[in-house]
Motif scaffolding. Structure first.
Motif, short mmCIF file in Angstrom:
data_model
loop_
_atom_site.label_atom_id
_atom_site.label_comp_id
_atom_site.label_asym_id
_atom_site.label_seq_id
_atom_site.Cartn_x
_atom_site.Cartn_y
_atom_site.Cartn_z
N ASP A 12 0.85 -1.20 0.00
CA ASP A 12 0.00 0.00 0.00
C ASP A 12 0.88 1.25 0.00
O ASP A 12 0.99 1.97 1.00
N VAL A 13 1.49 1.54 -1.17
CA VAL A 13 2.45 2.64 -1.26
C VAL A 13 1.81 4.03 -1.13
O VAL A 13 2.50 5.02 -0.91
N ASP A 14 0.48 4.09 -1.23
CA ASP A 14 -0.23 5.35 -0.95
C ASP A 14 -0.39 5.58 0.55
O ASP A 14 -0.68 6.71 0.98
N GLY A 15 -0.26 4.52 1.33
CA GLY A 15 -0.37 4.65 2.80
C GLY A 15 -1.77 4.92 3.30
O GLY A 15 -1.94 5.46 4.39
N PHE A 16 -2.79 4.55 2.52
CA PHE A 16 -4.18 4.85 2.91
C PHE A 16 -4.85 3.71 3.68
O PHE A 16 -5.93 3.89 4.23
N HIS A 17 -4.25 2.52 3.67
CA HIS A 17 -4.85 1.39 4.40
C HIS A 17 -4.85 1.69 5.90
O HIS A 17 -3.88 2.24 6.42
N PRO A 18 -5.95 1.32 6.60
CA PRO A 18 -6.01 1.59 8.05
C PRO A 18 -4.82 1.00 8.82
O PRO A 18 -4.41 1.57 9.84
N VAL A 19 -4.28 -0.11 8.34
CA VAL A 19 -3.10 -0.69 9.01
C VAL A 19 -1.93 0.30 8.94
O VAL A 19 -1.21 0.50 9.92
N ASN A 20 -1.76 0.95 7.79
CA ASN A 20 -0.66 1.91 7.68
C ASN A 20 -0.94 3.20 8.45
O ASN A 20 -0.01 3.80 9.02
N ALA A 21 -2.21 3.60 8.50
CA ALA A 21 -2.57 4.76 9.34
C ALA A 21 -2.25 4.45 10.80
O ALA A 21 -1.72 5.30 11.53
N GLY A 22 -2.55 3.21 11.21
CA GLY A 22 -2.26 2.79 12.59
C GLY A 22 -0.76 2.70 12.86
O GLY A 22 -0.29 3.08 13.93
N ARG A 23 -0.03 2.19 11.88
CA ARG A 23 1.43 2.12 12.04
C ARG A 23 2.01 3.53 12.22
O ARG A 23 2.86 3.76 13.08
N LEU A 24 1.53 4.48 11.39
CA LEU A 24 2.02 5.86 11.49
C LEU A 24 1.69 6.43 12.87
O LEU A 24 2.54 7.05 13.52
N ALA A 25 0.46 6.18 13.33
CA ALA A 25 0.03 6.74 14.62
C ALA A 25 0.80 6.14 15.79
O ALA A 25 0.95 6.79 16.83
N THR A 26 1.28 4.91 15.64
CA THR A 26 1.98 4.25 16.74
C THR A 26 3.49 4.21 16.56
O THR A 26 4.20 3.59 17.35
N GLY A 27 3.97 4.83 15.49
CA GLY A 27 5.42 4.92 15.31
C GLY A 27 6.05 3.63 14.82
O GLY A 27 7.24 3.38 15.04
N VAL A 28 5.26 2.79 14.13
CA VAL A 28 5.77 1.54 13.56
C VAL A 28 6.05 1.79 12.08
O VAL A 28 5.30 2.50 11.40
N GLU A 29 7.14 1.20 11.59
CA GLU A 29 7.50 1.34 10.18
C GLU A 29 6.36 0.85 9.26
O GLU A 29 5.82 -0.23 9.47
N GLY A 30 6.00 1.65 8.27
CA GLY A 30 4.95 1.26 7.33
C GLY A 30 5.04 2.15 6.12
O GLY A 30 6.13 2.58 5.75
N PHE A 31 3.90 2.45 5.50
CA PHE A 31 3.88 3.42 4.40
C PHE A 31 3.13 4.66 4.83
O PHE A 31 2.04 4.59 5.39
N VAL A 32 3.73 5.83 4.55
CA VAL A 32 3.15 7.12 4.91
C VAL A 32 2.60 7.76 3.63
O VAL A 32 3.28 7.72 2.59
N PRO A 33 1.40 8.33 3.67
CA PRO A 33 0.85 8.97 2.47
C PRO A 33 1.84 9.97 1.84
O PRO A 33 2.55 10.70 2.54
#
Ligand code: NAD
Length: 290
Positions: free
Chosen positions: A118-139
């Motif tokens: 999810d390279v757009d970073g729109f999936h709720p899992v990536n939103a959650g990763r961003l909010a919790t400081g876990v590596e993921g994809f950022v919009p």
């Protein structure tokens, strides 16, 4: 007078640095990073974006897989394509161009994308990763804004930041990124009272609203950094959400429209795709060099 933050030049540099690491990736993995872009219907703005994304992807040495579906495509057909792309080992990034036609539930489609593609970073899992400081994809757009800010202020720690706009695509992830940089973050939106006063406190102003000239120049705290995400078409051309000339008289640094945030979005999309490819193939990507 304000430093003009040249997003066009920054994005060009980023794309060159990405292309360099794509060569390393290809040598190690024996294939190019792959980005799949799905367009449903023929919305003219979306068609332009998809064409630009495909061109930039190829110019970076990556593979672009473009899927154009008719406007009357049903949700099941689109979900089946997403599943096929999730399973395709040559696809590192999946992007479904928004907005989608009315018969399709965009959230259902976003949630069907493998969060690790999810390279757009729109999936709720990536939103959650961003909010919790876990590596993921950022919009891409807010991450591009952060890169521009850090080119002016390598450390943002302790600064007062105001984000105007609370969309899932720009405002909210922008606020999370600034929090991650240890700013004191205020999120303003359409119900905010006394926006002038809220903006006036800020060392960093990010405007992502979609209303031409909403943020008045006289509101800007002298020396503040102003990032204008807005892209609004008026009779005289493209303008942002900030009253540019007046804001530039007070700001320390400001992004123009066009040529500021806009060019960063595609460059960051390529970055996210390269990072995804590296993770998936176990090839080290030097993110600090991007
Ligand atoms: P959106 O319509 O989803 O969200 C707009 C936000 O602005 C909402 O949260 C709303 O509460 C807030 N708002 C509306 N009126 C307001 C007011 N009077 N005062 C304060 N807040 C108000 O929009 P979006 O998708 O976040 O995009 C915002 C702008 O950024 C648009 O102009 C869009 O074209 C542009 N944009 C640019 C890029 C890019 O540069 N690549 C990417 C995405 C969006």
């Amino acid at each position: 007078s304000a430093t003009i933050i040249d997003g066009k030049a920054f994005a060009a540099g980023l794309r060159t640095r990405i292309a360099t690491q794509v060569v390393t990736f290809r040598d190690a993995a024996g294939r190019a990073p792959g980005l799949a872009v799905v367009l449903v219907g023929e919305d003219p703005a979306s068609s332009v974006y998809v064409r630009s994304k495909g061109k930039a992807t190829r110019e970076a040495g990556m593979e672009s897989f473009e899927h154009r579906l008719p406007a009357d495509t049903d949700q099941a057909t689109l979900l089946a394509l997403v599943e096929q792309l999730n399973a395709d080992p040559t696809v590192d990034g999946i992007l479904v161009q928004l907005p989608l036609p009315g018969q399709i539930d965009a959230q259902a489609v976003i949630q069907a994308i493998d969060p690790d593609k999810d390279v757009d970073g729109f999936h709720p899992v990536n939103a959650g990763r961003l909010a919790t400081g876990v590596e993921g994809f950022v919009p891409c757009t807010p991450l591009g804004c952060l890169m521009l800010l850090k080119s002016i202020h390598p450390s943002l720690s302790g600064m007062d930041a105001v984000v105007v706009g609370r969309s899932n695509i720009v405002g909210k992830p922008m606020a999370q990124l600034l929090l991650g940089e240890s700013c004191t973050v205020t999120v303003a939106h359409s119900r905010t009272r006394n926006l002038a006063e809220v903006v006036g406190r800020a060392d960093i102003v990010v405007a992502a609203v979609g209303v031409p000239g909403l943020v008045k120049g006289e509101w800007i705290k002298p020396g503040a950094s102003v990032i204008d995400v807005g892209i609004n078409r008026i009779e005289t051309g493209l303008v942002g959400d900030v009253e540019y000339d007046a804001a530039a008289e007070r700001a320390g640094a400001i992004t123009p429209v066009p040529g500021g945030v806009g060019p960063m979005t595609i460059a960051v999309l390529l970055r996210n795709t390269l990072v995804s490819a590296g993770r998936r193939e176990g090839v080290a990507i030097d993110q600090t060099a991007l």
